[in-house]
Design a protein around this motif. Structure first.
Motif, PDB file in Angstrom:
ATOM      1  N   VAL A 140     -14.913  -6.899   0.205  1.00 34.90           N
ATOM      2  CA  VAL A 140     -14.614  -6.396   1.543  1.00 34.90           C
ATOM      3  C   VAL A 140     -13.248  -5.734   1.481  1.00 34.90           C
ATOM      4  CG1 VAL A 140     -14.216  -6.978   3.960  1.00 34.90           C
ATOM      5  CG2 VAL A 140     -15.993  -8.168   2.681  1.00 34.90           C
ATOM      6  N   THR A 141     -13.163  -4.494   1.990  1.00 35.94           N
ATOM      7  CA  THR A 141     -11.948  -3.689   1.890  1.00 35.94           C
ATOM      8  C   THR A 141     -11.424  -3.353   3.270  1.00 35.94           C
ATOM      9  OG1 THR A 141     -12.786  -2.708  -0.162  1.00 35.94           O
ATOM     10  CG2 THR A 141     -10.970  -1.569   0.927  1.00 35.94           C
ATOM     11  N   ALA A 142     -10.114  -3.406   3.434  1.00 40.49           N
ATOM     12  CA  ALA A 142      -9.449  -3.011   4.679  1.00 40.49           C
ATOM     13  C   ALA A 142      -8.161  -2.286   4.322  1.00 40.49           C
ATOM     14  CB  ALA A 142      -9.152  -4.223   5.559  1.00 40.49           C
ATOM     15  N   THR A 143      -7.707  -1.419   5.226  1.00 37.85           N
ATOM     16  CA  THR A 143      -6.516  -0.601   4.962  1.00 37.85           C
ATOM     17  C   THR A 143      -5.531  -0.697   6.116  1.00 37.85           C
ATOM     18  OG1 THR A 143      -7.690   0.964   3.542  1.00 37.85           O
ATOM     19  CG2 THR A 143      -5.672   1.743   4.580  1.00 37.85           C
ATOM     20  N   LEU A 144      -4.267  -0.936   5.763  1.00 41.64           N
ATOM     21  CA  LEU A 144      -3.181  -1.073   6.731  1.00 41.64           C
ATOM     22  C   LEU A 144      -2.295   0.168   6.665  1.00 41.64           C
ATOM     23  CD1 LEU A 144      -1.588  -3.030   8.685  1.00 41.64           C
ATOM     24  CD2 LEU A 144      -0.283  -3.725   6.650  1.00 41.64           C
ATOM     25  N   THR A 145      -2.017   0.764   7.826  1.00 44.19           N
ATOM     26  CA  THR A 145      -1.101   1.904   7.856  1.00 44.19           C
ATOM     27  C   THR A 145       0.337   1.395   7.850  1.00 44.19           C
ATOM     28  OG1 THR A 145      -1.153   1.960  10.273  1.00 44.19           O
ATOM     29  CG2 THR A 145      -2.740   3.322   9.107  1.00 44.19           C
ATOM     30  N   CYS A 146       1.177   2.024   7.047  1.00 43.60           N
ATOM     31  CA  CYS A 146       2.569   1.593   6.909  1.00 43.60           C
ATOM     32  C   CYS A 146       3.498   2.779   7.105  1.00 43.60           C
ATOM     33  CB  CYS A 146       2.812   0.980   5.526  1.00 43.60           C
ATOM     34  SG  CYS A 146       1.775  -0.438   5.138  1.00 43.60           S
ATOM     35  N   ALA A 147       4.718   2.477   7.467  1.00 44.45           N
ATOM     36  CA  ALA A 147       5.757   3.495   7.620  1.00 44.45           C
ATOM     37  C   ALA A 147       7.096   2.839   7.345  1.00 44.45           C
ATOM     38  CB  ALA A 147       5.742   4.098   9.021  1.00 44.45           C
ATOM     39  N   GLY A 148       7.955   3.541   6.668  1.00 46.70           N
ATOM     40  CA  GLY A 148       9.266   2.993   6.353  1.00 46.70           C
ATOM     41  C   GLY A 148      10.361   4.003   6.583  1.00 46.70           C
ATOM     42  N   SER A 149      11.570   3.535   6.654  1.00 45.82           N
ATOM     43  CA  SER A 149      12.720   4.419   6.822  1.00 45.82           C
ATOM     44  C   SER A 149      13.116   5.001   5.468  1.00 45.82           C
ATOM     45  CB  SER A 149      13.895   3.646   7.435  1.00 45.82           C
ATOM     46  OG  SER A 149      14.189   2.493   6.671  1.00 45.82           O
ATOM     47  N   ASN A 150      14.007   5.974   5.495  1.00 44.95           N
ATOM     48  CA  ASN A 150      14.407   6.696   4.295  1.00 44.95           C
ATOM     49  C   ASN A 150      15.156   5.766   3.341  1.00 44.95           C
ATOM     50  OD1 ASN A 150      15.708   8.512   2.416  1.00 44.95           O
ATOM     51  ND2 ASN A 150      15.145  10.138   3.842  1.00 44.95           N
ATOM     52  N   LEU A 151      14.620   5.635   2.117  1.00 50.84           N
ATOM     53  CA  LEU A 151      15.251   4.774   1.123  1.00 50.84           C
ATOM     54  C   LEU A 151      16.353   5.494   0.369  1.00 50.84           C
ATOM     55  CD1 LEU A 151      15.100   1.959  -0.295  1.00 50.84           C
ATOM     56  CD2 LEU A 151      13.572   3.019  -1.956  1.00 50.84           C
ATOM     57  N   VAL A 152      16.215   6.812   0.208  1.00 51.17           N
ATOM     58  CA  VAL A 152      17.185   7.574  -0.578  1.00 51.17           C
ATOM     59  C   VAL A 152      18.550   7.586   0.089  1.00 51.17           C
ATOM     60  CG1 VAL A 152      17.680   9.826  -1.591  1.00 51.17           C
ATOM     61  CG2 VAL A 152      15.335   8.999  -1.491  1.00 51.17           C
ATOM     62  N   LEU A 153      18.581   7.729   1.416  1.00 54.86           N
ATOM     63  CA  LEU A 153      19.848   7.831   2.138  1.00 54.86           C
ATOM     64  C   LEU A 153      20.464   6.473   2.456  1.00 54.86           C
ATOM     65  CD1 LEU A 153      18.941  10.702   4.640  1.00 54.86           C
ATOM     66  CD2 LEU A 153      20.065  10.868   2.413  1.00 54.86           C
ATOM     67  N   ALA A 154      19.748   5.394   2.172  1.00 59.95           N
ATOM     68  CA  ALA A 154      20.278   4.060   2.474  1.00 59.95           C
ATOM     69  C   ALA A 154      21.334   3.659   1.431  1.00 59.95           C
ATOM     70  CB  ALA A 154      19.155   3.038   2.492  1.00 59.95           C
ATOM     71  N   ASP A 155      22.186   2.712   1.825  1.00 69.05           N
ATOM     72  CA  ASP A 155      23.179   2.184   0.895  1.00 69.05           C
ATOM     73  C   ASP A 155      22.482   1.432  -0.240  1.00 69.05           C
ATOM     74  OD1 ASP A 155      25.162   3.187   2.495  1.00 69.05           O
ATOM     75  OD2 ASP A 155      25.444   1.314   3.617  1.00 69.05           O
ATOM     76  N   PHE A 240     -10.936  -8.040  -0.866  1.00 68.99           N
ATOM     77  CA  PHE A 240     -11.214  -9.461  -1.003  1.00 68.99           C
ATOM     78  C   PHE A 240     -12.566  -9.665  -1.675  1.00 68.99           C
ATOM     79  CE2 PHE A 240      -8.040  -9.485   2.324  1.00 68.99           C
ATOM     80  CZ  PHE A 240      -7.286 -10.605   2.027  1.00 68.99           C
ATOM     81  N   ASP A 241     -12.615 -10.656  -2.553  1.00 68.82           N
ATOM     82  CA  ASP A 241     -13.837 -11.017  -3.261  1.00 68.82           C
ATOM     83  C   ASP A 241     -14.598 -12.028  -2.415  1.00 68.82           C
ATOM     84  OD1 ASP A 241     -15.839 -11.815  -4.981  1.00 68.82           O
ATOM     85  OD2 ASP A 241     -14.559 -11.879  -6.742  1.00 68.82           O
ATOM     86  N   VAL A 242     -15.775 -11.629  -1.942  1.00 66.71           N
ATOM     87  CA  VAL A 242     -16.551 -12.505  -1.061  1.00 66.71           C
ATOM     88  C   VAL A 242     -16.966 -13.783  -1.784  1.00 66.71           C
ATOM     89  CG1 VAL A 242     -18.667 -12.663   0.324  1.00 66.71           C
ATOM     90  CG2 VAL A 242     -17.369 -10.532   0.257  1.00 66.71           C
ATOM     91  N   ARG A 243     -17.177 -13.702  -3.094  1.00 70.17           N
ATOM     92  CA  ARG A 243     -17.581 -14.897  -3.839  1.00 70.17           C
ATOM     93  C   ARG A 243     -16.489 -15.954  -3.851  1.00 70.17           C
ATOM     94  NH1 ARG A 243     -19.423 -11.060  -8.673  1.00 70.17           N
ATOM     95  NH2 ARG A 243     -17.535 -10.097  -7.840  1.00 70.17           N
ATOM     96  N   LYS A 244     -15.231 -15.530  -3.897  1.00 70.97           N
ATOM     97  CA  LYS A 244     -14.136 -16.490  -3.850  1.00 70.97           C
ATOM     98  C   LYS A 244     -13.961 -17.090  -2.458  1.00 70.97           C
ATOM     99  CE  LYS A 244     -11.467 -14.405  -7.608  1.00 70.97           C
ATOM    100  NZ  LYS A 244     -10.158 -13.802  -8.009  1.00 70.97           N
ATOM    101  N   LEU A 245     -14.510 -16.407  -1.457  1.00 73.70           N
ATOM    102  CA  LEU A 245     -14.423 -16.893  -0.076  1.00 73.70           C
ATOM    103  C   LEU A 245     -15.694 -17.616   0.346  1.00 73.70           C
ATOM    104  CD1 LEU A 245     -12.920 -13.668   1.583  1.00 73.70           C
ATOM    105  CD2 LEU A 245     -11.676 -15.703   0.844  1.00 73.70           C
ATOM    106  N   SER A 246     -16.583 -17.897  -0.599  1.00 75.06           N
ATOM    107  CA  SER A 246     -17.895 -18.440  -0.249  1.00 75.06           C
ATOM    108  C   SER A 246     -17.805 -19.754   0.507  1.00 75.06           C
ATOM    109  CB  SER A 246     -18.733 -18.615  -1.514  1.00 75.06           C
ATOM    110  OG  SER A 246     -18.071 -19.470  -2.436  1.00 75.06           O
ATOM    111  N   GLY A 247     -16.842 -20.592   0.125  1.00 77.09           N
ATOM    112  CA  GLY A 247     -16.705 -21.870   0.824  1.00 77.09           C
ATOM    113  C   GLY A 247     -16.322 -21.686   2.281  1.00 77.09           C
TER     114      GLY A 247
END
Length: 489
Positions: A140-155, A240-247
């Motif tokens: 079973v597959t799911a996708t999360l949208t992410c966003a981050g601030s600029n890493l290059v300009l950070a200290d 996620f592997d459904v077989r590992k979640l069988s219980g």
């Protein structure tokens, strides 16, 4: 400044750097050579000449490399591609030409053909979550949208803090969640031209006095900047592997609804862990949003934010030659980064890949956590094998290269990291470049390869596998790794 040092890609084969395929081919060549000598001794010159030619051919195949791969490694790829073309499986027709249009299946080509939607509703009772159930693979597959601030300009301290927090997330995914069913995850970052020119639309919507000189100046500026602007999307995909979640699934009722309930509970924890690392999230993709992402990768001209779930696949797709993949309104080529930087690199070493290229590209890192016991066994096997190679080379008085020394040090480093509690991962880095014409695709691919070279990476085009490579590199499905076999990581 904090720097990272990637271990070199292992060049150790089964025996003295040679794979079993090479050894078998070389042995067959030597046998042909011996038989040819016997044939020549009894006066059968024609047969001897044929066997001699076969011996030379086998020895060449065993030792020759073409485009970074041994000929023995090319054999199954070429055979598979030819068989695919003979069976006319190198082209795909979807939409109204699909086998069962309008069903809950996604109608995706190639290895993604087995996905179907699994109905799932979040804890609020209103928000749908796009779960892709691959029944044959049991995932079973799911996708999360992410966003981050600029890493290059950070200290530097902020950069180190963010990377440490992300390392904690990766460690958590490889321990706690791997033990509770997580099979693999991927991080997909795509850059697409902002053809809609959001800045221009925002200005037109918010402006009060459109006749002012300031408005005209800003309108000209945003209109000129439109073709060069890009939109960056980041997706974290978990499988996620459904077989590992069988219980847990059995306790919840054993139905598809039970599978969705168990997986949704895991997704809540994953999102919380990502947010604790300081990464902004937009939530798990709904079926219509997920379909829009997949559809947008197949059809670059389709910029819809939501698409009917069953219309996620392409209308038409086919492999063009050996090195490109044509899909709806785009042409794509996928590269595999087979060698990471050998020199120490800073935290922002991949920044040029996103800032110095202007084409449409998708960078995907697919990672699979290796179970702790299997990781220890693999490390012990590597150490024993390298010790045996060293003894053999010493007895045969063979030269030991500096790369072999570096690979041996990398094995020791991995052993120390595992002893300290770090998770061992199998991973692959794929870069998919998409353009609207073959000519533009060649230009963009050259630009990306130059940037990868400056980053210290070595990449190779996945010849003969572009249809599978596109699914792995361009789509947020966390595919592209060979399954672990038995006790081999």
């Amino acid at each position: 400044m904090t720097q990272f040092h990637f271990p070199p890609r292992s060049t150790r084969g089964s025996i003295l750097g040679f794979s079993w395929g090479q050894i078998g081919t070389a042995v067959a060549g030597v046998i042909c050579l011996v038989i040819a000598a016997n044939m020549l001794a009894v006066g059968r010159q024609g047969a001897a000449g044929g066997l001699l030619l076969a011996a030379v051919l086998l020895l060449t195949i065993g030792l020759l490399r073409i485009r970074g791969r041994r000929v023995t490694e090319w054999t199954p790829i070429v055979a598979g591609a030819l068989a695919q073309r003979v069976a006319r499986q190198d082209r795909y027709r979807g939409a109204v030409w699909a086998a069962n249009p309008g069903t809950k299946h996604l109608h995706l080509p190639g290895p993604a053909a087995g996905y179907q939607w699994l109905p799932a509703v979040a804890a609020d009772g209103l928000t749908e979550v796009g779960l892709l159930h691959h029944r044959r693979e049991g995932s079973v597959t799911a996708t999360l949208t992410c966003a981050g601030s600029n890493l290059v300009l950070a200290d530097t301290s902020v950069q180190h803090q963010r990377l440490t927090a992300w390392a904690d997330v990766a460690n958590l995914l490889g321990t706690e969640y791997a033990d509770s069913g997580l099979a693999r995850w991927s991080l997909t970052a795509r850059a697409v031209p902002d053809v809609s020119n959001r800045a221009q639309r925002y200005l037109a919507k918010q402006a009060v006095d459109t006749g002012a000189a300031a408005y005209r100046s800003l309108a000209e500026l945003t209109a000129a900047a439109g073709p060069g602007t890009q939109r960056h999307d980041v997706f974290l995909t978990v499988v996620f592997d459904v077989r590992k979640l069988s219980g847990e699934v059995a306790d919840a009722g054993g139905t598809d609804a039970a599978i969705a309930t168990v997986v949704l509970d895991k997704l809540t924890g994953v999102r919380a862990a990502v947010r604790e690392a300081g990464i902004e999230t937009g939530g798990w993709l709904t079926p219509r949003q997920y379909a829009a992402v997949l559809r947008g990768q197949f059809d670059p001209e389709d910029s819809d934010l939501e698409v009917a779930p069953h219309a996620a696949g392409p209308v038409a797709a086919e492999t063009v030659g050996w090195s490109s993949y044509r899909h709806d309104s785009g042409f794509s080529q996928t590269l595999w980064v087979y060698e990471m930087p050998r020199q120490p690199v800073p935290m922002t070493w991949m920044t040029p890949l996103f800032t110095r290229t202007v084409g449409r590209r998708t960078v995907t890192v697919v990672a699979e956590p290796v179970p702790a016991q299997l990781a220890q066994l693999a490390t012990r096997r590597d150490k024993v094998a390298r010790a045996g190679d060293e003894v053999t080379k010493r007895r045969m008085r063979l030269v030991r290269t500096a790369r072999e020394d570096e690979e041996a040090r990398a094995v020791e480093q991995i052993d120390r990291e595992q002893a300290a509690g770090h998770v061992r991962y199998r991973y692959a880095v794929l870069v998919t470049v998409t353009a609207d014409s073959p000519e533009q695709l060649r230009y963009d691919v050259r630009a990306v390869r130059r940037v990868l070279g400056r980053c210290g990476c070595q990449a190779v085009v996945l010849y003969g596998e572009q249809d599978q490579a596109f699914v792995a590199g361009a789509l947020p499905l966390a595919r592209g790794l060979k399954p672990m076999r038995g006790w081999f990581a």
